[in-house]
Design an enzyme around this catalytic site. Structure first.
Site, PDB file in Angstrom:
ATOM      1  N   LYS A  67     -13.825  -5.017  -3.709  1.00  8.34           N
ATOM      2  CA  LYS A  67     -14.388  -3.674  -3.778  1.00  8.34           C
ATOM      3  C   LYS A  67     -13.387  -2.663  -4.320  1.00  8.34           C
ATOM      4  O   LYS A  67     -13.781  -1.670  -4.899  1.00  8.34           O
ATOM      5  CB  LYS A  67     -14.953  -3.230  -2.428  1.00  8.34           C
ATOM      6  CG  LYS A  67     -13.963  -3.123  -1.305  1.00  8.34           C
ATOM      7  CD  LYS A  67     -14.675  -2.606  -0.065  1.00  8.34           C
ATOM      8  CE  LYS A  67     -13.824  -2.689   1.189  1.00  8.34           C
ATOM      9  NZ  LYS A  67     -13.538  -4.037   1.647  1.00  8.34           N
ATOM     10  N   LYS A  78     -10.359 -12.143  -8.079  1.00  3.64           N
ATOM     11  CA  LYS A  78     -11.445 -12.235  -7.096  1.00  3.64           C
ATOM     12  C   LYS A  78     -12.325 -10.983  -7.143  1.00  3.64           C
ATOM     13  O   LYS A  78     -11.870  -9.895  -7.506  1.00  3.64           O
ATOM     14  CB  LYS A  78     -10.897 -12.480  -5.695  1.00  3.64           C
ATOM     15  CG  LYS A  78     -10.189 -11.311  -5.060  1.00  3.64           C
ATOM     16  CD  LYS A  78     -10.044 -11.521  -3.540  1.00  3.64           C
ATOM     17  CE  LYS A  78      -9.792 -10.171  -2.871  1.00  3.64           C
ATOM     18  NZ  LYS A  78     -10.021 -10.133  -1.462  1.00  3.64           N
ATOM     19  N   LYS A 111       0.803  -1.230   0.000  1.00  3.06           N
ATOM     20  CA  LYS A 111       0.000   0.000   0.000  1.00  3.06           C
ATOM     21  C   LYS A 111       0.832   1.274   0.000  1.00  3.06           C
ATOM     22  O   LYS A 111       0.320   2.342  -0.325  1.00  3.06           O
ATOM     23  CB  LYS A 111      -0.958   0.013   1.207  1.00  3.06           C
ATOM     24  CG  LYS A 111      -2.033  -1.049   1.102  1.00  3.06           C
ATOM     25  CD  LYS A 111      -3.279  -0.691   1.896  1.00  3.06           C
ATOM     26  CE  LYS A 111      -4.376  -1.686   1.569  1.00  3.06           C
ATOM     27  NZ  LYS A 111      -5.560  -1.533   2.409  1.00  3.06           N
TER      28      LYS A 111
HETATM   29  P1  ATP Z   1     -10.232  -4.835  -0.907  1.00  2.28           P
HETATM   30  O1  ATP Z   1     -10.516  -4.804  -2.365  1.00  2.28           O
HETATM   31  O2  ATP Z   1     -10.170  -3.486  -0.245  1.00  2.28           O
HETATM   32  O3  ATP Z   1      -9.130  -5.783  -0.528  1.00  2.28           O
HETATM   33  P2  ATP Z   1     -12.208  -6.802  -0.538  1.00  2.28           P
HETATM   34  O4  ATP Z   1     -13.465  -6.535  -1.276  1.00  2.28           O
HETATM   35  O5  ATP Z   1     -11.236  -7.755  -1.175  1.00  2.28           O
HETATM   36  O6  ATP Z   1     -11.525  -5.434  -0.245  1.00  2.28           O
HETATM   37  P3  ATP Z   1     -11.684  -7.270   2.245  1.00  2.28           P
HETATM   38  O7  ATP Z   1     -12.144  -6.112   3.048  1.00  2.28           O
HETATM   39  O8  ATP Z   1     -10.240  -7.426   1.927  1.00  2.28           O
HETATM   40  O9  ATP Z   1     -12.555  -7.318   0.880  1.00  2.28           O
HETATM   41  O10 ATP Z   1     -12.157  -8.616   2.895  1.00  2.28           O
HETATM   42  C1  ATP Z   1     -13.109  -8.784   3.916  1.00  2.28           C
HETATM   43  C2  ATP Z   1     -13.346 -10.281   4.041  1.00  2.28           C
HETATM   44  O11 ATP Z   1     -14.034 -10.792   2.889  1.00  2.28           O
HETATM   45  C3  ATP Z   1     -12.061 -11.112   4.149  1.00  2.28           C
HETATM   46  O12 ATP Z   1     -12.268 -12.145   5.098  1.00  2.28           O
HETATM   47  C4  ATP Z   1     -11.883 -11.690   2.757  1.00  2.28           C
HETATM   48  O13 ATP Z   1     -11.186 -12.926   2.782  1.00  2.28           O
HETATM   49  C5  ATP Z   1     -13.322 -11.870   2.299  1.00  2.28           C
HETATM   50  N1  ATP Z   1     -13.425 -11.731   0.841  1.00  2.28           N
HETATM   51  C6  ATP Z   1     -13.209 -10.603   0.126  1.00  2.28           C
HETATM   52  N2  ATP Z   1     -13.418 -10.803  -1.180  1.00  2.28           N
HETATM   53  C7  ATP Z   1     -13.773 -12.108  -1.325  1.00  2.28           C
HETATM   54  C8  ATP Z   1     -14.129 -12.936  -2.439  1.00  2.28           C
HETATM   55  N3  ATP Z   1     -14.174 -12.447  -3.663  1.00  2.28           N
HETATM   56  N4  ATP Z   1     -14.458 -14.229  -2.218  1.00  2.28           N
HETATM   57  C9  ATP Z   1     -14.436 -14.730  -0.962  1.00  2.28           C
HETATM   58  N5  ATP Z   1     -14.107 -14.007   0.137  1.00  2.28           N
HETATM   59  C10 ATP Z   1     -13.781 -12.720  -0.029  1.00  2.28           C
END
Ligand code: ATP
Ligand code: LTN
Length: 332
Positions: A198, A195, A113
């Site tokens: 957001k 994956k 980051k």
């Molecule tokens: P960022 O893009 O900011 O990393 P994110 O959408 O990937 O955000 P996080 O806030 O990193 O989400 O994750 C919150 C929780 O949701 C974590 O436990 C992560 O493992 C789970 N998670 C996030 N995206 C997925 C996905 N596509 N499939 C399954 N689990 C997910």
């Protein structure tokens, strides 16, 4: 009873990946553990992207409301907002003084980051994992369910707790990360090899938990698939169809084999319609509950105030012991 602690940042809309990957498990743990769940707004202001104060406030309330809507049960678990307890920031200071510059600089998430930010990167971003250690250790958490990307942060929390205990006496319980199997690892609908996320998915690639049924249907029907017609599970050769199979399986509780037997040979269109309907039905009760909760903000705020009081009943005595152990003079 085992204590589980986890936190989620109020940085965006929660999506289907968050739900099937994490929140479904948060809800499930309530049957076997003493759960403490936290909306980590202090972490959300460390992000290098400038945040908007009004949006942060809105999202914090929205995230807490969504957690209640998916089934975090305040009668059994503690749900609170991190900044409602000064103990987290205060404990962070104690931990700062037993953490090394070198170990924080090596944290993979910080490296990622802060890349390209040079000297402008905030001290808050650097200190992010120490605040996370305070979140966890203040509650004597045994298990911390998190995604793989958080593994180093939980190890650091363990190291900080161990170092503190060694230097000042046993105050903290050492936590361990758990990576419970996700109901599904949900991939981006437009780019099914990455994956659903957001921060990197486009709006068309992501199903937000509050998307209305027509929008969900549109997004799933325009999901990228291959040009063949067979429905089978093969992440490499057929990432799009495999993703939809996994989502359908998680949403309906039926096995992938069973779903293939039912849908293979009937074309992608009908299959996508079935996936869309299953996701709509999965999210319908959550959305209904969300609207009920959101229509009475005062009630959600009372739930959070009660959560904060119950959190403080655990965190304040832990912090008091830690301050005493370090040798800080208590006020007369
Ligand atoms: P960022 O893009 O900011 O990393 P994110 O959408 O990937 O955000 P996080 O806030 O990193 O989400 O994750 C919150 C929780 O949701 C974590 O436990 C992560 O493992 C789970 N998670 C996030 N995206 C997925 C996905 N596509 N499939 C399954 N689990 C997910
Ligand atoms: N860094 C975590 C969020 C988080 C957390 C915590 C998770 C903050 N404090 C304590 C578990 C325990 C993330 O980005 N997923």
């Amino acid at each position: 009873m085992t204590r589980v602690f986890s936190g989620i940042q109020p940085t965006g809309d929660l999506h289907l990946g968050n739900h099937l990957g994490a929140l479904v498990n948060w809800v499930g743990f309530q049957d076997r553990a003493d759960c403490v769940y936290c909306v980590v707004d202090l972490h959300a202001i460390t992000s290098p992207a400038e945040h908007d104060p009004a949006t942060l406030r809105e999202r914090t309330l929205e995230t807490a409301t969504l957690l209640l809507a998916v089934g975090v049960d305040p009668a059994r678990s503690i749900l609170f907002v991190q900044s409602h307890l000064h103990e987290h920031a205060e404990c962070t200071w104690l931990f700062n003084c037993v953490s090394g510059f070198g170990e924080l600089r090596k944290m993979p998430q910080f490296k990622e980051k802060s890349e390209g930010k040079g000297e402008t990167v905030s001290v808050g971003l650097f200190d992010y994992p120490v605040l996370q250690a305070a979140d966890i250790l203040l509650y004597h958490a045994d298990e911390v369910p998190v995604g793989e990307d958080q593994r180093h942060h939980i190890e650091l929390a363990r190291d900080i707790g161990q170092r503190f205990n060694h230097r000042f006496g046993e105050v903290f319980t050492l936590p361990r990360a758990i990576h419970p199997p996700a109901a599904a690892r949900v991939m981006d609908l437009q780019e099914p090899t990455s994956k659903m996320s957001k921060s990197t998915s486009t709006d068309k690639g992501i199903v937000n938990l509050l998307d209305d049924p027509a929008r969900i249907e549109r997004k799933i029907k325009s999901a990228v698939t291959d040009s063949a017609t067979d429905i089978r599970f093969d992440r490499d050769a057929k990432p799009g169809i495999s993703n939809l199979l996994e989502v359908l399986s998680a949403a309906t509780g039926r096995s992938i084999e069973e779903l293939i037997a039912e849908h293979d040979g009937h074309g992608y269109g009908a299959f996508k319609a079935a996936v869309a309907e299953a996701v709509i039905e999965l999210l319908r009760p959550i959305q209904t509950r969300y609207r009920e909760l959101a229509s009475d903000v005062g009630e959600v705020e009372r739930t959070l105030a009660d959560g904060a009081a119950r959190a403080r009943a655990i965190a304040a005595p832990t912090l008091a012991r830690a301050k005493d152990a370090v040798g800080l003079l208590p006020p007369a």
